[in-house]
Design a protein around this motif. Structure first.
Motif, PDB file in Angstrom:
ATOM      1  N   ARG A 263       0.837  -1.207   0.000  1.00  0.00           N
ATOM      2  CA  ARG A 263       0.000   0.000   0.000  1.00  0.00           C
ATOM      3  C   ARG A 263       0.867   1.250   0.000  1.00  0.00           C
ATOM      4  O   ARG A 263       0.621   2.195  -0.763  1.00  0.00           O
ATOM      5  N   PHE A 264       1.901   1.253   0.828  1.00  0.00           N
ATOM      6  CA  PHE A 264       2.782   2.420   0.889  1.00  0.00           C
ATOM      7  C   PHE A 264       3.478   2.641  -0.452  1.00  0.00           C
ATOM      8  O   PHE A 264       3.577   3.773  -0.933  1.00  0.00           O
ATOM      9  N   LEU A 265       3.965   1.574  -1.059  1.00  0.00           N
ATOM     10  CA  LEU A 265       4.642   1.703  -2.346  1.00  0.00           C
ATOM     11  C   LEU A 265       3.699   2.249  -3.409  1.00  0.00           C
ATOM     12  O   LEU A 265       4.084   3.083  -4.238  1.00  0.00           O
ATOM     13  N   ALA A 266       2.451   1.794  -3.406  1.00  0.00           N
ATOM     14  CA  ALA A 266       1.477   2.262  -4.394  1.00  0.00           C
ATOM     15  C   ALA A 266       1.120   3.728  -4.178  1.00  0.00           C
ATOM     16  O   ALA A 266       0.934   4.487  -5.141  1.00  0.00           O
ATOM     17  N   GLU A 267       1.012   4.137  -2.914  1.00  0.00           N
ATOM     18  CA  GLU A 267       0.580   5.507  -2.622  1.00  0.00           C
ATOM     19  C   GLU A 267       1.715   6.518  -2.700  1.00  0.00           C
ATOM     20  O   GLU A 267       1.516   7.649  -3.150  1.00  0.00           O
ATOM     21  N   THR A 268       2.915   6.134  -2.257  1.00  0.00           N
ATOM     22  CA  THR A 268       4.018   7.089  -2.130  1.00  0.00           C
ATOM     23  C   THR A 268       5.034   6.976  -3.264  1.00  0.00           C
ATOM     24  O   THR A 268       5.652   7.965  -3.651  1.00  0.00           O
ATOM     25  N   LYS A 269       5.259   5.771  -3.760  1.00  0.00           N
ATOM     26  CA  LYS A 269       6.156   5.513  -4.887  1.00  0.00           C
ATOM     27  C   LYS A 269       7.576   6.047  -4.673  1.00  0.00           C
ATOM     28  O   LYS A 269       8.112   6.775  -5.517  1.00  0.00           O
ATOM     29  N   PRO A 270       8.214   5.713  -3.562  1.00  0.00           N
ATOM     30  CA  PRO A 270       9.609   6.145  -3.406  1.00  0.00           C
ATOM     31  C   PRO A 270      10.487   5.444  -4.431  1.00  0.00           C
ATOM     32  O   PRO A 270      10.157   4.354  -4.920  1.00  0.00           O
ATOM     33  N   ASP A 271      11.610   6.054  -4.765  1.00  0.00           N
ATOM     34  CA  ASP A 271      12.556   5.394  -5.667  1.00  0.00           C
ATOM     35  C   ASP A 271      13.212   4.202  -4.989  1.00  0.00           C
ATOM     36  O   ASP A 271      13.502   3.195  -5.636  1.00  0.00           O
ATOM     37  N   VAL A 272      13.447   4.345  -3.691  1.00  0.00           N
ATOM     38  CA  VAL A 272      14.109   3.294  -2.915  1.00  0.00           C
ATOM     39  C   VAL A 272      13.381   3.138  -1.585  1.00  0.00           C
ATOM     40  O   VAL A 272      13.017   4.138  -0.959  1.00  0.00           O
ATOM     41  N   LEU A 273      13.169   1.887  -1.179  1.00  0.00           N
ATOM     42  CA  LEU A 273      12.617   1.605   0.143  1.00  0.00           C
ATOM     43  C   LEU A 273      13.583   0.688   0.879  1.00  0.00           C
ATOM     44  O   LEU A 273      13.910  -0.399   0.399  1.00  0.00           O
ATOM     45  N   CYS A 274      14.030   1.133   2.041  1.00  0.00           N
ATOM     46  CA  CYS A 274      14.912   0.340   2.894  1.00  0.00           C
ATOM     47  C   CYS A 274      14.100  -0.147   4.098  1.00  0.00           C
ATOM     48  O   CYS A 274      13.540   0.672   4.832  1.00  0.00           O
ATOM     49  N   LEU A 275      14.061  -1.455   4.269  1.00  0.00           N
ATOM     50  CA  LEU A 275      13.290  -2.059   5.352  1.00  0.00           C
ATOM     51  C   LEU A 275      14.219  -2.607   6.424  1.00  0.00           C
ATOM     52  O   LEU A 275      15.339  -3.027   6.134  1.00  0.00           O
ATOM     53  N   GLN A 276      13.725  -2.610   7.655  1.00  0.00           N
ATOM     54  CA  GLN A 276      14.428  -3.244   8.764  1.00  0.00           C
ATOM     55  C   GLN A 276      13.460  -4.147   9.520  1.00  0.00           C
ATOM     56  O   GLN A 276      12.253  -3.987   9.444  1.00  0.00           O
ATOM     57  N   GLU A 277      14.046  -5.066  10.269  1.00  0.00           N
ATOM     58  CA  GLU A 277      13.306  -6.044  11.063  1.00  0.00           C
ATOM     59  C   GLU A 277      12.305  -6.792  10.182  1.00  0.00           C
ATOM     60  O   GLU A 277      11.118  -6.908  10.517  1.00  0.00           O
ATOM     61  N   THR A 278      12.817  -7.315   9.084  1.00  0.00           N
ATOM     62  CA  THR A 278      11.953  -8.066   8.164  1.00  0.00           C
ATOM     63  C   THR A 278      11.543  -9.414   8.740  1.00  0.00           C
ATOM     64  O   THR A 278      10.536  -9.981   8.324  1.00  0.00           O
ATOM     65  N   LYS A 279      12.332  -9.951   9.666  1.00  0.00           N
ATOM     66  CA  LYS A 279      12.010 -11.208  10.357  1.00  0.00           C
ATOM     67  C   LYS A 279      11.708 -12.338   9.367  1.00  0.00           C
ATOM     68  O   LYS A 279      10.743 -13.092   9.549  1.00  0.00           O
ATOM     69  N   CYS A 280      12.543 -12.445   8.360  1.00  0.00           N
ATOM     70  CA  CYS A 280      12.232 -13.354   7.265  1.00  0.00           C
ATOM     71  C   CYS A 280      13.512 -13.978   6.720  1.00  0.00           C
ATOM     72  O   CYS A 280      14.416 -13.247   6.304  1.00  0.00           O
ATOM     73  N   PRO A 281      13.607 -15.309   6.681  1.00  0.00           N
ATOM     74  CA  PRO A 281      14.768 -15.933   6.044  1.00  0.00           C
ATOM     75  C   PRO A 281      14.774 -15.637   4.551  1.00  0.00           C
ATOM     76  O   PRO A 281      13.722 -15.382   3.949  1.00  0.00           O
ATOM     77  N   ASP A 282      15.937 -15.686   3.961  1.00  0.00           N
ATOM     78  CA  ASP A 282      16.066 -15.286   2.556  1.00  0.00           C
ATOM     79  C   ASP A 282      15.174 -16.101   1.629  1.00  0.00           C
ATOM     80  O   ASP A 282      14.609 -15.565   0.662  1.00  0.00           O
ATOM     81  N   ASP A 283      15.019 -17.378   1.906  1.00  0.00           N
ATOM     82  CA  ASP A 283      14.237 -18.219   0.992  1.00  0.00           C
ATOM     83  C   ASP A 283      12.733 -17.986   1.090  1.00  0.00           C
ATOM     84  O   ASP A 283      11.964 -18.521   0.293  1.00  0.00           O
ATOM     85  N   ALA A 284      12.306 -17.169   2.056  1.00  0.00           N
ATOM     86  CA  ALA A 284      10.876 -16.869   2.194  1.00  0.00           C
ATOM     87  C   ALA A 284      10.570 -15.396   1.930  1.00  0.00           C
ATOM     88  O   ALA A 284       9.426 -14.960   2.101  1.00  0.00           O
ATOM     89  N   PHE A 285      11.567 -14.629   1.502  1.00  0.00           N
ATOM     90  CA  PHE A 285      11.353 -13.195   1.270  1.00  0.00           C
ATOM     91  C   PHE A 285      10.367 -13.004   0.114  1.00  0.00           C
ATOM     92  O   PHE A 285      10.492 -13.660  -0.925  1.00  0.00           O
ATOM     93  N   PRO A 286       9.380 -12.092   0.267  1.00  0.00           N
ATOM     94  CA  PRO A 286       8.326 -11.930  -0.755  1.00  0.00           C
ATOM     95  C   PRO A 286       8.792 -11.139  -1.976  1.00  0.00           C
ATOM     96  O   PRO A 286       8.240 -10.087  -2.326  1.00  0.00           O
ATOM     97  N   LEU A 287       9.789 -11.655  -2.643  1.00  0.00           N
ATOM     98  CA  LEU A 287      10.419 -10.970  -3.769  1.00  0.00           C
ATOM     99  C   LEU A 287       9.436 -10.741  -4.919  1.00  0.00           C
ATOM    100  O   LEU A 287       9.405  -9.671  -5.534  1.00  0.00           O
ATOM    101  N   LYS A 288       8.636 -11.738  -5.221  1.00  0.00           N
ATOM    102  CA  LYS A 288       7.705 -11.647  -6.349  1.00  0.00           C
ATOM    103  C   LYS A 288       6.716 -10.498  -6.174  1.00  0.00           C
ATOM    104  O   LYS A 288       6.412  -9.766  -7.125  1.00  0.00           O
ATOM    105  N   ALA A 289       6.227 -10.312  -4.957  1.00  0.00           N
ATOM    106  CA  ALA A 289       5.259  -9.247  -4.697  1.00  0.00           C
ATOM    107  C   ALA A 289       5.867  -7.877  -4.939  1.00  0.00           C
ATOM    108  O   ALA A 289       5.222  -6.986  -5.509  1.00  0.00           O
TER     109      ALA A 289
END
Length: 269
Positions: free
Chosen positions: A22-48
């Protein structure tokens, strides 16, 4: 050109994927840096994220805690991860914007998640607080060796360094995130390396700035007992390009929110 970079401690990227999209759709930053993703690499929601227009993604994760990620509309040339305090925690990732980024090409992006430090501000009684202080000390040593050239450092640094970065300076002096042990370390490492605190560059004290409101408050908005834990710094050569720093306070009222809100830095390059 205008470059927008957002930092956001999302407190579980899979749990709050709808909020991020929702934030990406509304704000459209060029870059988004996330922290505390709490997600192993093989489960990261890359496709979304790629489906939302952020084809260029680098991340470093762990199951259940920590985790950092950079999503970009522009190509990212490199991916680098640093370990601090001899722990393989996913608390840092960096990348360089590629030539397709135009005037922004070559800018190094650093995304940090500093340890929270627990509840007791005593190194001897609280190993988590000791680890946080050690992490900040090591970050200071790294910061002094920062390569020359344009760079942006963002993240949840888990320290509210200035008097008006908290709702009550006096009452929070012995509360983790605002103790002199932490605030002096953060300001020293920032100053020694020459990083510019963009939020306070544009909005000097005594104006209050908060980016985090506790889950423990039954009505966070009415109480408004916030802290500025999320930061966006730039290297001195970018100081003159800083145009805006926006705190998206409204995101704290979304359904199942993070306790942190997005902070967006805008540069005119």
């Amino acid at each position: 050109m205008r470059l927008t970079v957002t930092t956001w401690n999302i407190n579980s990227v899979r749990l709050r994927i709808d909020q991020v999209l929702r934030f990406l759709a509304e704000t459209k930053p060029d870059v988004l840096c996330l922290q505390e993703t709490k997600c192993p690499d093989d489960a990261f929601p890359l496709k979304a994220f790629r489906g939302s227009g952020y084809e260029n993604v680098v991340f470093a994760g762990q199951k259940g805690y920590n985790g950092v990620a950079i999503l970009s509309r522009f190509p990212l040339l490199t991916r680098d991860v640093m370990a601090f305090c001899e722990r393989p925690d996913a608390r840092h990732i960096s990348a360089v914007l590629g030539p397709e980024a135009g005037a922004a090409a070559g800018i190094v992006l650093h995304d940090f998640y500093v340890p929270a430090g627990g509840d007791v501000p005593d190194r001897g009684l609280n190993p988590k607080f000791a680890h946080k202080l050690d992490f900040l000390d090591e970050l200071r040593r790294w910061g002094g060796r920062r390569p020359r050239g344009p760079a942006i450092l963002v993240g949840d640094l888990n320290v509210a360094p200035l008097e008006h970065d908290v709702w009550s300076h006096k009452q929070l002096l012995d509360v983790v995130s605002h103790t002199p042990h932490e605030t002096e370390r953060l300001e020293t490492l920032r100053g020694e390396a020459g990083w510019i605190d963009t939020a306070r560059l544009l909005t000097p004290e005594p104006e209050k700035i908060y980016t985090w409101w506790s889950y423990r408050s039954p009505d966070w908005a009415a109480a408004d007992k916030g802290r500025r834990l999320d930061h966006a710094w730039v290297s001195p050569d970018l100081a003159g390009t800083v145009r805006e720093v926006t705190v998206s306070r409204h995101a704290r009222a979304w359904e199942r929110p993070s306790d942190h809100v997005p902070v967006t830095l805008t540069l005119e390059l």
